[in-house]
Design a protein around this motif. Structure first.
Motif, PDB file in Angstrom:
ATOM      1  N   LYS A 170      51.176  36.107  40.935  1.00  0.00           N
ATOM      2  CA  LYS A 170      50.057  36.392  41.838  1.00  0.00           C
ATOM      3  C   LYS A 170      50.261  35.738  43.199  1.00  0.00           C
ATOM      4  O   LYS A 170      49.859  36.289  44.226  1.00  0.00           O
ATOM      5  CB  LYS A 170      48.742  35.903  41.219  1.00  0.00           C
ATOM      6  CG  LYS A 170      48.178  36.810  40.134  1.00  0.00           C
ATOM      7  CD  LYS A 170      46.811  36.316  39.685  1.00  0.00           C
ATOM      8  CE  LYS A 170      46.206  37.257  38.659  1.00  0.00           C
ATOM      9  NZ  LYS A 170      44.859  36.798  38.232  1.00  0.00           N
ATOM     10  N   ILE A 171      50.869  34.565  43.213  1.00  0.00           N
ATOM     11  CA  ILE A 171      51.144  33.864  44.471  1.00  0.00           C
ATOM     12  C   ILE A 171      52.325  34.516  45.183  1.00  0.00           C
ATOM     13  O   ILE A 171      52.300  34.735  46.400  1.00  0.00           O
ATOM     14  CB  ILE A 171      51.441  32.374  44.216  1.00  0.00           C
ATOM     15  CG1 ILE A 171      50.204  31.676  43.632  1.00  0.00           C
ATOM     16  CG2 ILE A 171      51.896  31.674  45.485  1.00  0.00           C
ATOM     17  CD1 ILE A 171      49.034  31.565  44.569  1.00  0.00           C
ATOM     18  N   ARG A 172      53.366  34.845  44.443  1.00  0.00           N
ATOM     19  CA  ARG A 172      54.566  35.450  45.045  1.00  0.00           C
ATOM     20  C   ARG A 172      54.260  36.782  45.721  1.00  0.00           C
ATOM     21  O   ARG A 172      54.930  37.176  46.672  1.00  0.00           O
ATOM     22  CB  ARG A 172      55.650  35.642  43.973  1.00  0.00           C
ATOM     23  CG  ARG A 172      56.226  34.334  43.436  1.00  0.00           C
ATOM     24  CD  ARG A 172      57.369  34.566  42.445  1.00  0.00           C
ATOM     25  NE  ARG A 172      57.922  33.301  41.983  1.00  0.00           N
ATOM     26  CZ  ARG A 172      58.840  32.591  42.634  1.00  0.00           C
ATOM     27  NH1 ARG A 172      59.317  33.054  43.777  1.00  0.00           N
ATOM     28  NH2 ARG A 172      59.288  31.461  42.147  1.00  0.00           N
ATOM     29  N   LYS A 173      53.247  37.483  45.236  1.00  0.00           N
ATOM     30  CA  LYS A 173      52.937  38.817  45.756  1.00  0.00           C
ATOM     31  C   LYS A 173      51.932  38.798  46.910  1.00  0.00           C
ATOM     32  O   LYS A 173      51.613  39.850  47.474  1.00  0.00           O
ATOM     33  CB  LYS A 173      52.402  39.694  44.621  1.00  0.00           C
ATOM     34  CG  LYS A 173      53.447  39.998  43.549  1.00  0.00           C
ATOM     35  CD  LYS A 173      52.849  40.795  42.398  1.00  0.00           C
ATOM     36  CE  LYS A 173      53.889  41.078  41.323  1.00  0.00           C
ATOM     37  NZ  LYS A 173      53.289  41.801  40.157  1.00  0.00           N
ATOM     38  N   LEU A 174      51.426  37.615  47.270  1.00  0.00           N
ATOM     39  CA  LEU A 174      50.443  37.550  48.347  1.00  0.00           C
ATOM     40  C   LEU A 174      51.066  37.911  49.697  1.00  0.00           C
ATOM     41  O   LEU A 174      52.207  37.564  49.980  1.00  0.00           O
ATOM     42  CB  LEU A 174      49.845  36.139  48.429  1.00  0.00           C
ATOM     43  CG  LEU A 174      48.927  35.704  47.287  1.00  0.00           C
ATOM     44  CD1 LEU A 174      48.526  34.243  47.469  1.00  0.00           C
ATOM     45  CD2 LEU A 174      47.680  36.581  47.214  1.00  0.00           C
ATOM     46  N   GLU A 175      50.285  38.589  50.530  1.00  0.00           N
ATOM     47  CA  GLU A 175      50.711  38.905  51.902  1.00  0.00           C
ATOM     48  C   GLU A 175      50.208  37.784  52.819  1.00  0.00           C
ATOM     49  O   GLU A 175      48.997  37.575  52.957  1.00  0.00           O
ATOM     50  CB  GLU A 175      50.135  40.250  52.342  1.00  0.00           C
ATOM     51  CG  GLU A 175      50.587  40.669  53.737  1.00  0.00           C
ATOM     52  CD  GLU A 175      50.040  42.026  54.138  1.00  0.00           C
ATOM     53  OE1 GLU A 175      50.046  42.316  55.352  1.00  0.00           O
ATOM     54  OE2 GLU A 175      49.592  42.773  53.246  1.00  0.00           O
ATOM     55  N   ILE A 176      51.133  37.053  53.427  1.00  0.00           N
ATOM     56  CA  ILE A 176      50.780  35.862  54.193  1.00  0.00           C
ATOM     57  C   ILE A 176      50.397  36.235  55.619  1.00  0.00           C
ATOM     58  O   ILE A 176      51.142  36.916  56.330  1.00  0.00           O
ATOM     59  CB  ILE A 176      51.956  34.861  54.222  1.00  0.00           C
ATOM     60  CG1 ILE A 176      52.492  34.628  52.812  1.00  0.00           C
ATOM     61  CG2 ILE A 176      51.512  33.542  54.855  1.00  0.00           C
ATOM     62  CD1 ILE A 176      51.457  34.199  51.819  1.00  0.00           C
ATOM     63  N   THR A 177      49.206  35.777  56.044  1.00  0.00           N
ATOM     64  CA  THR A 177      48.760  35.918  57.426  1.00  0.00           C
ATOM     65  C   THR A 177      48.185  34.567  57.863  1.00  0.00           C
ATOM     66  O   THR A 177      48.210  33.603  57.102  1.00  0.00           O
ATOM     67  CB  THR A 177      47.692  37.022  57.562  1.00  0.00           C
ATOM     68  OG1 THR A 177      46.578  36.696  56.714  1.00  0.00           O
ATOM     69  CG2 THR A 177      48.257  38.378  57.161  1.00  0.00           C
ATOM     70  N   GLU A 178      47.675  34.500  59.097  1.00  0.00           N
ATOM     71  CA  GLU A 178      47.059  33.249  59.558  1.00  0.00           C
ATOM     72  C   GLU A 178      45.766  33.544  60.301  1.00  0.00           C
ATOM     73  O   GLU A 178      45.753  34.301  61.269  1.00  0.00           O
ATOM     74  CB  GLU A 178      47.996  32.452  60.462  1.00  0.00           C
ATOM     75  CG  GLU A 178      47.397  31.114  60.893  1.00  0.00           C
ATOM     76  CD  GLU A 178      48.301  30.324  61.821  1.00  0.00           C
ATOM     77  OE1 GLU A 178      47.808  29.838  62.849  1.00  0.00           O
ATOM     78  OE2 GLU A 178      49.511  30.225  61.513  1.00  0.00           O
ATOM     79  N   SER A 179      44.683  32.935  59.832  1.00  0.00           N
ATOM     80  CA  SER A 179      43.377  33.094  60.452  1.00  0.00           C
ATOM     81  C   SER A 179      42.954  31.760  61.078  1.00  0.00           C
ATOM     82  O   SER A 179      43.750  30.826  61.179  1.00  0.00           O
ATOM     83  CB  SER A 179      42.348  33.542  59.405  1.00  0.00           C
ATOM     84  OG  SER A 179      42.140  32.493  58.456  1.00  0.00           O
ATOM     85  N   ASN A 180      41.696  31.685  61.449  1.00  0.00           N
ATOM     86  CA  ASN A 180      41.141  30.453  62.029  1.00  0.00           C
ATOM     87  C   ASN A 180      40.367  29.644  60.984  1.00  0.00           C
ATOM     88  O   ASN A 180      39.589  28.759  61.321  1.00  0.00           O
ATOM     89  CB  ASN A 180      40.214  30.801  63.196  1.00  0.00           C
ATOM     90  CG  ASN A 180      39.922  29.615  64.091  1.00  0.00           C
ATOM     91  OD1 ASN A 180      40.822  28.843  64.416  1.00  0.00           O
ATOM     92  ND2 ASN A 180      38.669  29.444  64.477  1.00  0.00           N
ATOM     93  N   GLU A 181      40.617  29.954  59.712  1.00  0.00           N
ATOM     94  CA  GLU A 181      39.813  29.375  58.629  1.00  0.00           C
ATOM     95  C   GLU A 181      40.574  28.266  57.895  1.00  0.00           C
ATOM     96  O   GLU A 181      41.748  28.406  57.567  1.00  0.00           O
ATOM     97  CB  GLU A 181      39.431  30.470  57.636  1.00  0.00           C
ATOM     98  CG  GLU A 181      38.551  29.991  56.495  1.00  0.00           C
ATOM     99  CD  GLU A 181      38.134  31.134  55.586  1.00  0.00           C
ATOM    100  OE1 GLU A 181      36.981  31.149  55.129  1.00  0.00           O
ATOM    101  OE2 GLU A 181      38.971  32.030  55.343  1.00  0.00           O
TER     102      GLU A 181
END
Length: 332
Positions: A170-181
Motif C-alpha cells: 500500500k505504501i509502495r503504490k502511493l503517488e507522492i506529491t507535496e502540499s502545505n499540510e
C-alpha cells in the motif's frame, strides 16, 4: 516442510509486515499462523489457526511500557498453560515476530525457532544506541523471546544480521506529491495539547491531527482533527509537507521510503522508540523529546528547513525467507 509463523498483535507493525512475508513462506511449505496479544482488527490475508492471550504489556498514560505492572500483573498460570499446549513439535521451523508463547514452547520442546523482528536489532553490536537507556529493560525484552537464531530489521544494515524494513505494498503504490499540510500522529498526546502549541508556531501551514481519541472529524482553531482511518492517513501521508510522529519503526520507515520530512517524538521510557530515535538522529532526522514549548524553536526551524532522509528500500521478503530456510537446513 511445515512452518509456523508466530506474530505479536500489539500495534500494527508486526501484522503489517507479515503481509509481505506470508506469501513467500507459503511457497516454501505448509504454513500455519498463530498470534498472541491484545485484540487487533488488522486483517491478515491468512486467518491464524490460533490466537493466544500471551503476555500482556501494560502501559503508562504516556504510552511507555509499565514494566512493574507488566511483570507483576500478568497471568503466568495461563501463559504456562498456553506454552504447554502450543503444538510446536508438529512443525519443522518456527519463525517468530515477537510472539512469546511459541518462543517459549520451542525452547522447552527443543524445536528450532528463528526470531525475525525489529526488537532483535537492539541486542546487536554496532547499532546506534541512545545515550541513556535501561540495560535491565533491554535484557527483559531479549528474555521474552528466547530463540536459536535471530535476524532484525533496521533503517540501515549496521550488521549482517539486519534486513531493511518491510515496506507494505500500500505504501509502495502511493503517488507522492507535496502540499502545505503537516500531519501529526502522536497517539499519547491529546489533540487539545497539540493545538495549544501549534497555534504558537509562526509559519502558516495546514495541520491535521490523527487521534485515537477522535470519534468524528472536527476542526478546532483551524486545526483538523481526524479519527484513525488508514485510507485517509495514507492519502495525506503521500501528499503532506511533513509528518510529526512517535518513534515507532513502521511509520518512521515508511516516511523514509516516501522521502517525507519528519519530526520524531519518541514515547518517554519506550526503549524501542529510544533506539529508533538514536538511529534516526544519527542520519540527520529531527528528534525532540516532547512536543512542547521548550522545542518550539526546533519545530519552527524544521518547518523552514526540513531535512529529508530518503531510502528506496528494496523488497527483501523473498531473500529473508530464503536465508531463514537455508539457516534451518544448516542447523540440522
Amino acid at each position: 516442510m511445515k512452518i509456523l509463523y508466530a506474530i505479536q498483535t500489539t500495534g500494527n507493525g508486526h501484522l503489517a509486515r507479515a503481509q509481505s512475508i506470508i506469501p513467500k513462506l507459503r511457497e516454501k511449505g505448509d504454513l500455519d499462523i498463530i498470534t498472541s496479544g491484545p485484540k487487533n482488527d488488522f486483517l491478515l490475508e491468512v486467518k491464524p489457526v490460533k490466537h493466544y492471550q500471551g503476555l500482556t504489556f501494560f502501559y503508562t498514560d504516556t504510552g511507555a511500557v509499565n514494566w512493574l505492572k507488566t511483570i507483576f500483573l500478568n497471568n503466568y498460570l495461563r501463559f504456562i498453560s498456553e506454552v504447554i499446549s502450543c503444538p510446536v513439535k508438529k512443525y519443522d521451523l518456527i519463525i517468530n515476530d515477537f510472539e512469546p508463547v511459541s518462543a517459549w514452547a520451542s525452547k522447552f520442546k527443543k524445536v528450532k525457532c528463528f526470531e525475525l523482528t525489529n526488537q532483535y536489532s537492539m541486542t546487536l553490536k554496532n547499532i546506534p544506541k541512545p545515550k541513556n537507556y535501561s540495560k535491565l529493560v533491554l535484557h527483559a525484552i531479549s528474555y521474552i523471546i528466547p530463540s536459536n537464531l535471530g535476524y532484525g530489521y533496521h533503517y540501515k544494515k549496521y550488521t549482517e544480521r539486519i534486513f531493511f524494513p518491510i515496506i507494505r505494498d500500500k505504501i509502495r503504490k502511493l503517488e507522492i506529491t507535496e502540499s502545505n499540510e503537516i500531519i501529526i500522529y502522536l497517539p499519547t498526546y491529546s489533540p487539545l495539547k497539540l493545538i495549544e502549541l501549534i497555534k504558537k508556531i509562526p509559519q502558516k501551514k495546514n495541520w491535521t491531527i490523527f487521534s485515537p481519541d477522535a470519534k468524528l472529524k472536527q476542526k478546532i482553531l483551524g486545526v483538523n482533527i481526524e479519527p484513525l482511518s488508514e485510507d485517509l492517513f495514507l492519502k495525506k501521508f503521500a501528499s503532506c509537507y511533513g509528518i510529526v510522529c512517535a518513534g515507532g519503526f513502521a511509520t518512521t520507515s515508511e516516511a523514509i521510503f516516501l522521502g517525507k520530512p519528519m519530526i520524531v517524538v519518541p514515547v518517554e521510557a519506550q526503549i524501542e522508540q529510544q533506539f529508533n530515535a538514536a538511529a534516526l538522529k544519527k542520519e540527520g532526522v529531527t528528534v525532540i523529546d516532547r512536543f512542547s514549548n521548550e522545542n518550539l524553536d526546533t519545530i519552527s526551524n524544521w518547518i523552514d528547513s526540513p531535512s529529508i532522509l530518503k531510502i528506496e528500500y528494496k523488497d527483501e521478503s523473498k531473500e529473508i525467507v530464503d536465508i531463514l530456510i537455508n539457516d534451518y537446513s544448516n542447523l540440522k
